[in-house]
Design an enzyme around this catalytic site. Structure first.
Site, PDB file in Angstrom:
ATOM      1  N   HIS A  20       0.821  -1.211   0.000  1.00 61.18           N
ATOM      2  CA  HIS A  20       0.000   0.000   0.000  1.00 61.18           C
ATOM      3  C   HIS A  20       0.856   1.263   0.000  1.00 61.18           C
ATOM      4  CE1 HIS A  20      -4.029   1.432   0.008  1.00 61.18           C
ATOM      5  NE2 HIS A  20      -4.139   1.758   1.282  1.00 61.18           N
ATOM      6  N   ASN A  66      -6.518   7.769   3.807  1.00 63.52           N
ATOM      7  CA  ASN A  66      -7.909   8.164   3.587  1.00 63.52           C
ATOM      8  C   ASN A  66      -8.154   9.676   3.678  1.00 63.52           C
ATOM      9  OD1 ASN A  66      -7.516   8.203   6.310  1.00 63.52           O
ATOM     10  ND2 ASN A  66      -9.394   7.124   6.845  1.00 63.52           N
ATOM     11  N   ASP A  91      -0.722   2.159  -5.377  1.00 68.28           N
ATOM     12  CA  ASP A  91      -0.813   0.711  -5.530  1.00 68.28           C
ATOM     13  C   ASP A  91      -2.162   0.376  -6.159  1.00 68.28           C
ATOM     14  OD1 ASP A  91      -1.818   1.694  -2.891  1.00 68.28           O
ATOM     15  OD2 ASP A  91      -2.572  -0.347  -2.748  1.00 68.28           O
ATOM     16  N   ASN A 112      -8.860   4.184  -1.103  1.00 70.59           N
ATOM     17  CA  ASN A 112      -9.205   5.298  -0.207  1.00 70.59           C
ATOM     18  C   ASN A 112      -8.428   6.576  -0.506  1.00 70.59           C
ATOM     19  OD1 ASN A 112     -11.179   3.863   1.144  1.00 70.59           O
ATOM     20  ND2 ASN A 112      -9.742   3.074   2.664  1.00 70.59           N
TER      21      ASN A 112
END
Length: 191
Positions: A20, A66, A91, A112
């Site tokens: 991520h 986020n 990613d 997100n």
């Protein structure tokens, strides 16, 4: 000519070098190549690269994934960078590990970071470099996979793709999105 290069990731040691956080790793590689360093600033770690008559403002949001959009919007406004000169590196579960894709825009596909950016700048039409991470995980284990580290088998490929991502960012800033897409989107990186 100013560009905003946004590497997406999460702050904190537990997220370092996870799938991520590949956006952070690519941003780090770009900044390292050009011999500059990040400084802590408002909503992001920021580095400025002067290259071929251009200025690349490279950010790694410190807001967590986020809320990435807050940092993107702030730095676009502060540096007066137009939307077409923004490139977000992220990613992508929907792409196999062997693939990098440069795109002019599109849906957030449940990411997100992209969702937050879209909310903050009120459009999903901004360039992004999608770093395929594959989706080789058991049902219900997506979060563990995304927040997991690369396997030793994957690492050489990830390093190769990271270097190529730096090249793609430089191409984006020098010859533009369309020509860069034509040059790089057909590449695959065998495991």
């Amino acid at each position: 000519m100013k560009y905003l290069i946004v590497g997406l990731g999460n702050i904190g040691a537990e997220y370092q070098h996870t799938r991520h956080n590949i956006g952070f790793d690519v941003a780090d590689a770009l900044v390292r190549k050009h011999g500059v360093t990040f400084r802590s600033d408002r909503l992001a770690d920021v580095a400025e690269i002067k290259w071929k008559g251009r200025v690349l403002v490279v950010i790694k949001p410190t807001t967590y994934m986020n809320l990435s959009g807050k940092a993107v919007k702030y730095w676009m406004d502060k540096e007066k960078i137009p939307l077409e000169n923004v490139l977000v590196i992220l990613d992508d579960l929907a792409l196999p590990l062997e693939v990098l894709r440069l795109r002019p825009g599109g849906s957030d596909a449940g990411h997100n970071g992209l969702k937050s950016i879209q909310e903050s700048i009120a459009t999903n039409q901004y360039p992004r470099l999608r770093f395929g991470i594959g989706n080789d995980y058991p049902k219900g284990r997506q979060v563990d996979y995304v927040l997991g580290k690369w396997s030793s088998k994957e690492e050489p490929l990830v390093l190769q793709k990271t270097d190529k991502s730096v090249e793609i960012i430089e191409s984006f800033a020098s010859i533009g999105l369309e020509r860069s897409m034509n040059n790089y989107n057909k590449l695959t990186f065998p495991l």
